[in-house]
Design an enzyme around this catalytic site. Structure first.
Site, PDB file in Angstrom:
ATOM      1  CG  ASP A 215      -2.062   0.987   1.088  1.00 43.15           C
ATOM      2  OD1 ASP A 215      -3.215   0.538   0.951  1.00 43.15           O
ATOM      3  OD2 ASP A 215      -1.809   2.215   1.112  1.00 43.15           O
TER       4      ASP A 215
ATOM      5  CD  GLU B 153      -9.450   6.118   0.379  1.00 42.02           C
ATOM      6  OE1 GLU B 153      -8.403   6.093  -0.295  1.00 42.02           O
ATOM      7  OE2 GLU B 153      -9.481   6.398   1.584  1.00 42.02           O
TER       8      GLU B 153
ATOM      9  CG  HIS C  13      -8.633  -3.020  -2.449  1.00 37.98           C
ATOM     10  ND1 HIS C  13      -9.585  -2.347  -3.184  1.00 37.98           N
ATOM     11  CD2 HIS C  13      -8.485  -2.313  -1.298  1.00 37.98           C
ATOM     12  CE1 HIS C  13      -9.989  -1.285  -2.516  1.00 37.98           C
ATOM     13  NE2 HIS C  13      -9.346  -1.246  -1.350  1.00 37.98           N
TER      14      HIS C  13
HETATM   15  P1  5GP Z   1      -9.848   1.412   0.253  1.00 38.02           P
HETATM   16  O1  5GP Z   1     -10.167   2.624   1.050  1.00 38.02           O
HETATM   17  O2  5GP Z   1     -10.459   1.479  -1.133  1.00 38.02           O
HETATM   18  O3  5GP Z   1     -10.151   0.140   0.960  1.00 38.02           O
HETATM   19  O4  5GP Z   1      -8.269   1.389   0.111  1.00 38.02           O
HETATM   20  C1  5GP Z   1      -7.564   1.853  -0.987  1.00 38.02           C
HETATM   21  C2  5GP Z   1      -6.103   1.751  -0.635  1.00 38.02           C
HETATM   22  O5  5GP Z   1      -5.347   1.929  -1.815  1.00 38.02           O
HETATM   23  C3  5GP Z   1      -5.620   2.809   0.364  1.00 38.02           C
HETATM   24  O6  5GP Z   1      -5.059   2.154   1.497  1.00 38.02           O
HETATM   25  C4  5GP Z   1      -4.573   3.595  -0.416  1.00 38.02           C
HETATM   26  O7  5GP Z   1      -3.466   3.987   0.364  1.00 38.02           O
HETATM   27  C5  5GP Z   1      -4.182   2.633  -1.516  1.00 38.02           C
HETATM   28  N1  5GP Z   1      -3.735   3.276  -2.742  1.00 38.02           N
HETATM   29  C6  5GP Z   1      -4.342   4.278  -3.411  1.00 38.02           C
HETATM   30  N2  5GP Z   1      -3.671   4.611  -4.529  1.00 38.02           N
HETATM   31  C7  5GP Z   1      -2.601   3.777  -4.568  1.00 38.02           C
HETATM   32  C8  5GP Z   1      -1.524   3.618  -5.496  1.00 38.02           C
HETATM   33  O8  5GP Z   1      -1.408   4.324  -6.497  1.00 38.02           O
HETATM   34  N3  5GP Z   1      -0.603   2.661  -5.210  1.00 38.02           N
HETATM   35  C9  5GP Z   1      -0.708   1.857  -4.110  1.00 38.02           C
HETATM   36  N4  5GP Z   1       0.249   0.944  -3.921  1.00 38.02           N
HETATM   37  N5  5GP Z   1      -1.710   1.971  -3.214  1.00 38.02           N
HETATM   38  C10 5GP Z   1      -2.653   2.921  -3.449  1.00 38.02           C
END
Ligand code: 5GP
Length: 125
Positions: free
Chosen positions: A35, A104, A109
């Protein structure tokens, strides 16, 4: 597919190689990478390569091969990180979905968080 999939989401771009990632493990069906904003010393995201929006979408629509591969990769990463309670200090897996889940990125994932005590499961709303 149960859900409309936005192929411009950031993980779709990572899968197409348009954005770099720090890969932990890759198979035919699954990618695991670090992440970008880690919430714990170990914070790995496991994603299917197929176009699934949420965990339930994946569970209902993915092939047996994709589902098996996803969970095998997850297990192998726990071993690689040394976080299985068998011989390590444990971990938490989280998959946020939709509005109430505060998702987000609209590509399924699973977060693997480990490396420190993670507190109780949820904060009060
Ligand atoms: P969600 O809130 O959708 O469960 O988590 C999305 C996750 O994706 C977040 O923890 C955020 O830090 C991660 N994330 C967002 N953009 C990127 C990216 O470009 N690369 C990586 N490796 N992680 C990302």
């Amino acid at each position: 597919m149960a859900y409309a999939y936005d192929d411009q989401n950031i993980f779709a771009k990572i899968l197409r190689g348009e954005i770099p990632n720090n890969t932990v493990k890759e198979t035919d069906h699954t990618l695991a990478f670090k992440d970008i904003h880690p919430q714990a010393p170990d914070h790995v995201l496991v994603i299917p390569k197929g176009s699934y929006v949420t965990a339930d979408d994946f569970a209902l629509s993915a092939s047996d091969a994709e589902i098996i591969d996803f969970w095998r990769v997850f297990g192998e990463i726990c071993t690689k990180l040394g976080v299985s309670p068998d011989n390590g200090n444990g971990y938490r897996i989280i998959s946020n979905a939709g509005e109430d889940g505060v998702q987000e990125v609209p590509h399924f994932h699973m977060h693997i968080l480990a490396g420190r005590p993670l507190g109780r499961m949820l904060q009060p709303a």
